[in-house]
Motif scaffolding. Structure first.
Motif, PDB file in Angstrom:
ATOM      1  N   ASP A 257       0.356  -1.110   0.077  1.00 53.93           N
ATOM      2  CA  ASP A 257       0.386   0.232  -0.111  1.00 53.93           C
ATOM      3  C   ASP A 257       0.671   1.868   0.267  1.00 53.93           C
ATOM      4  N   ALA A 258       2.046   1.540   0.496  1.00 53.84           N
ATOM      5  CA  ALA A 258       3.361   2.157   0.679  1.00 53.84           C
ATOM      6  C   ALA A 258       4.066   2.530  -0.719  1.00 53.84           C
ATOM      7  N   ILE A 259       3.544   2.684  -1.776  1.00 52.75           N
ATOM      8  CA  ILE A 259       4.461   1.730  -2.987  1.00 52.75           C
ATOM      9  C   ILE A 259       5.734   2.930  -2.876  1.00 52.75           C
ATOM     10  N   ASP A 260       4.917   3.609  -2.699  1.00 52.00           N
ATOM     11  CA  ASP A 260       6.425   5.095  -3.078  1.00 52.00           C
ATOM     12  C   ASP A 260       7.130   5.371  -1.980  1.00 52.00           C
ATOM     13  N   ASP A 261       6.986   5.082  -0.782  1.00 48.60           N
ATOM     14  CA  ASP A 261       7.905   4.837   0.228  1.00 48.60           C
ATOM     15  C   ASP A 261       9.242   4.110   0.286  1.00 48.60           C
ATOM     16  N   PRO A 262      10.412   5.212  -0.001  1.00 49.69           N
ATOM     17  CA  PRO A 262      11.251   4.173  -0.117  1.00 49.69           C
ATOM     18  C   PRO A 262      12.281   3.119   0.990  1.00 49.69           C
ATOM     19  N   HIS A 263      11.540   3.793   2.270  1.00 45.90           N
ATOM     20  CA  HIS A 263      12.235   2.887   3.179  1.00 45.90           C
ATOM     21  C   HIS A 263      10.960   1.526   3.020  1.00 45.90           C
ATOM     22  N   GLU A 264       9.175   0.933   2.556  1.00 45.50           N
ATOM     23  CA  GLU A 264       8.762   0.432   2.314  1.00 45.50           C
ATOM     24  C   GLU A 264       9.114  -0.108   1.376  1.00 45.50           C
ATOM     25  N   ALA A 265       9.968   0.005   0.068  1.00 45.66           N
ATOM     26  CA  ALA A 265      10.381  -0.368  -1.221  1.00 45.66           C
ATOM     27  C   ALA A 265      11.332  -1.352  -0.862  1.00 45.66           C
ATOM     28  N   ALA A 266      12.584  -0.697   0.116  1.00 52.34           N
ATOM     29  CA  ALA A 266      13.197  -1.367   0.411  1.00 52.34           C
ATOM     30  C   ALA A 266      13.073  -2.920   1.246  1.00 52.34           C
TER      31      ALA A 266
ATOM     32  N   ALA B  91      24.185  -8.070  -0.857  1.00 52.30           N
ATOM     33  CA  ALA B  91      24.939  -7.464  -1.864  1.00 52.30           C
ATOM     34  C   ALA B  91      24.752  -6.289  -2.670  1.00 52.30           C
ATOM     35  N   ARG B  92      23.660  -6.369  -3.477  1.00 52.25           N
ATOM     36  CA  ARG B  92      23.467  -4.932  -4.860  1.00 52.25           C
ATOM     37  C   ARG B  92      22.543  -3.588  -4.065  1.00 52.25           C
ATOM     38  N   GLU B  93      22.002  -4.336  -3.069  1.00 50.97           N
ATOM     39  CA  GLU B  93      21.098  -3.217  -2.641  1.00 50.97           C
ATOM     40  C   GLU B  93      21.097  -2.733  -0.715  1.00 50.97           C
ATOM     41  N   PRO B  94      22.221  -1.739  -0.918  1.00 48.16           N
ATOM     42  CA  PRO B  94      22.842  -2.282   0.697  1.00 48.16           C
ATOM     43  C   PRO B  94      21.048  -1.035   1.746  1.00 48.16           C
TER      44      PRO B  94
END
Length: 540
Positions: free
Chosen positions: A357-366, A434-437
């Motif tokens: 639901d919070a698809i645009d939030d960077p923390h939620e995406a990570a 490894a690829r996405e800190p």
């Protein structure tokens, strides 16, 4: 005359309202109103009628009809009416792609909770529902294709039959990824995509080893184009009404999920449209993979909850050796332990839906990127043993088909295989780290919300971070790392939001270094065991 000492059937209860862990999670990540809105679905899911249709859909399995009476190839699968009854309601409740077209801020939490609850009627029909949900984010790689298909996929009308999408009140999606020689290694695919000369149009030539729900209206398929592995949209019926060339070779004879038709197909000049760029098939399909992994977690958590409900209901009504089984301390320990496992799975699954639901939030995406493979690995891996223990609570009755537990037991391993086996997901965790800190930072932030609330959780988080320093053994230890990271996420959620006795039992049993996974070995006080069991027993 009622039979002595036999529990009454578990029917006539609200599958949503009687599940405190689910209601609390939905209220937490959405609202009490959303939880209340699901009560109608919950009551229908807990009805005798739904239970009967769920059993019938598995007794009367789908049948493949390759040719009609005149010798025309039709490749149609015939389902029992109970399958259509279940599908009509699943689609009608918006459990397929409806959230993608919704304006609600909590559409995915609502849908996840509904999928979790409704899957307890019968898990097999959740497969086409899940694939339809997962297809939409992938289709968005091409605006024109998305506009053509999304309204029908999101429609809440179940409209079976092979017809052009323009003629249908609702549509369903499937996928064809794997091939005989590659399995999860889709880059080994050999199915060929040949350009027709029309922009974006190809013909496909090859096979697919697993294509679930071959009566669905459109499929996402991977094939080798001139520039490499690419993603394609394959309609079952073409715009002029003719049927696309999609030959169903046979239906799979599976361990479980038998109500659902899983097939092998041959592609011989099958018309397809490219989705995304040539050579970028895996990147195009990755959003579909993420969404299906969420449903694997929800589906396994649903199986846990269903099995737990049957077990706790049975012991609450069955006497042995002079008293109810529910009053026996050791049985209380077993059921309470199952309840803690189920609540942890439920809390994590709904938390992940909130991240969608919070698809645009960077923390939620990570967090989605790292927590989906973690939860997919751990929750799905825990389910077979969980269902076996719940079945044992019913004794010999649980080993009989009429109880419904054998169906759940056969279904239990599925989600650990579907959309990447345990190893595939554990290795995907390493790949993401490894690829996405930012994904490790998201995990640390999420578990850090409970920092200082429980010393056992704090130690577990620190010990898990220390595992990341063992660079020479990371791949060999990928399962251990994934399991520990998943349990820390669950522990953080329970410490913050669950009743104290549930959180204490989880941290005491799961987060110690000596945990061996045996159910019924809690050191929790007896009074707390009773409270946990009472919290999880359905009320009719």
């Amino acid at each position: 005359m009622a039979l002595a000492n036999q529990p009454p059937p578990l029917v006539g209860h609200d599958v949503v309202g009687s599940d405190s862990a689910l209601v609390e999670a939905v209220t937490r990540h959405a609202s009490a109103d959303v939880a209340e809105e699901l009560s109608a679905l919950g009551r229908e899911a807990g009805s005798a009628e739904a239970r009967e249709h769920g059993m019938l859909a598995n007794v009367h399995e789908p049948e493949l009809t390759t040719y009609d009476r005149y010798g025309n190839r039709i490749d149609e699968v015939v389902f029992h009416p109970s399958w259509h009854w279940l599908m009509t309601r699943a689609v009608g409740h918006g459990l397929q792609a409806a959230p993608w077209e919704s304006d609600s801020a909590h559409a995915h939490v609502r849908r996840a909770a509904g999928f979790f609850a409704w899957s307890q009627t019968e898990p097999g029909h959740g497969c086409p529902i899940s694939m339809t949900y997962a297809a939409v984010p992938a289709l968005r790689a091409d605006d024109a294709i998305a506009k053509e298909w999304t309204p029908a996929l999101a429609a809440t009308t179940y409209d079976p039959g092979i017809r052009p999408v323009a003629e249908k009140a609702g549509a369903l999606a499937g996928m064809g990824m794997t091939e005989k020689q590659g399995g999860s290694d889709v880059r080994a695919n050999i199915t060929e995509a040949r350009p027709t000369g029309v922009d974006g149009e190809y013909t496909l030539h090859g096979h697919k080893w697993f294509t679930s729900a071959p009566m669905n209206d459109v499929f996402l398929v991977l094939a080798q184009a001139p520039e490499g592995l690419s993603c394609f949209v394959v309609p079952r019926a073409l715009p002029d009404g003719t049927r696309n060339r999609l030959d169903v070779v046979r239906l799979k004879d599976k361990l479980g999920n038998r109500s659902n038709a899983s097939s092998e197909i041959e592609l011989s000049g099958t018309l397809a449209r490219r989705l995304g760029d040539e050579g970028r098939g895996v990147r195009t399909i990755i959003e579909m993979v993420a969404a299906t992994r969420l449903d694997c977690v929800l589906g396994s958590a649903s199986l846990m909850r269903h099995a737990l409900a049957e077990a706790s209901w049975h012991v609450a009504h069955r006497s042995a050796f002079g008293s109810l089984l529910a009053d026996k301390p050791l049985m209380q320990n077993v059921v309470a332990d199952l309840a803690v496992e189920s609540e942890a799975a439920t809390a994590l699954a709904i938390r992940l839906a909130a991240a969608v639901d919070a698809i645009d939030d960077p923390h939620e995406a990570a967090l989605r990127r790292i927590a989906l493979p973690l939860a997919k690995f751990w929750v799905c891996k825990r389910t077979p043993g969980f269902v076996a223990e719940a079945l044992e609570c019913l004794g010999g009755n649980g080993y009989v088909e009429d109880s419904g537990l054998p169906l759940l037991y056969r279904e239990a391993p599925l989600n650990s295989v579907w959309e990447g086996s345990g190893n595939v997901n554990a290795l995907d965790v390493l790949r993401a780290l490894a690829r996405e800190p930012e994904v490790l930072a998201a995990w640390i932030t999420e578990v850090g919300h409970a920092r200082g609330a429980d010393a056992r959780l704090d130690r577990a988080v620190d010990d898990t971070l220390a595992l990341l320093g063992e660079s020479g053994a990371l791949e060999a230890g990928a399962r251990r790392l994934a399991g520990r990271m998943a349990m820390c996420l669950q522990g953080s959620l329970l410490v913050r939001f669950a009743p104290p006795e549930v959180a204490d039992a989880f941290c005491d049993s799961r987060l110690g270094s000596s945990y061996d996974g045996t159910y019924g070995a809690l050191s929790t006080p007896v009074a707390d065991l009773r409270t946990i069991v009472a919290r999880t027993t359905p009320v009719v």
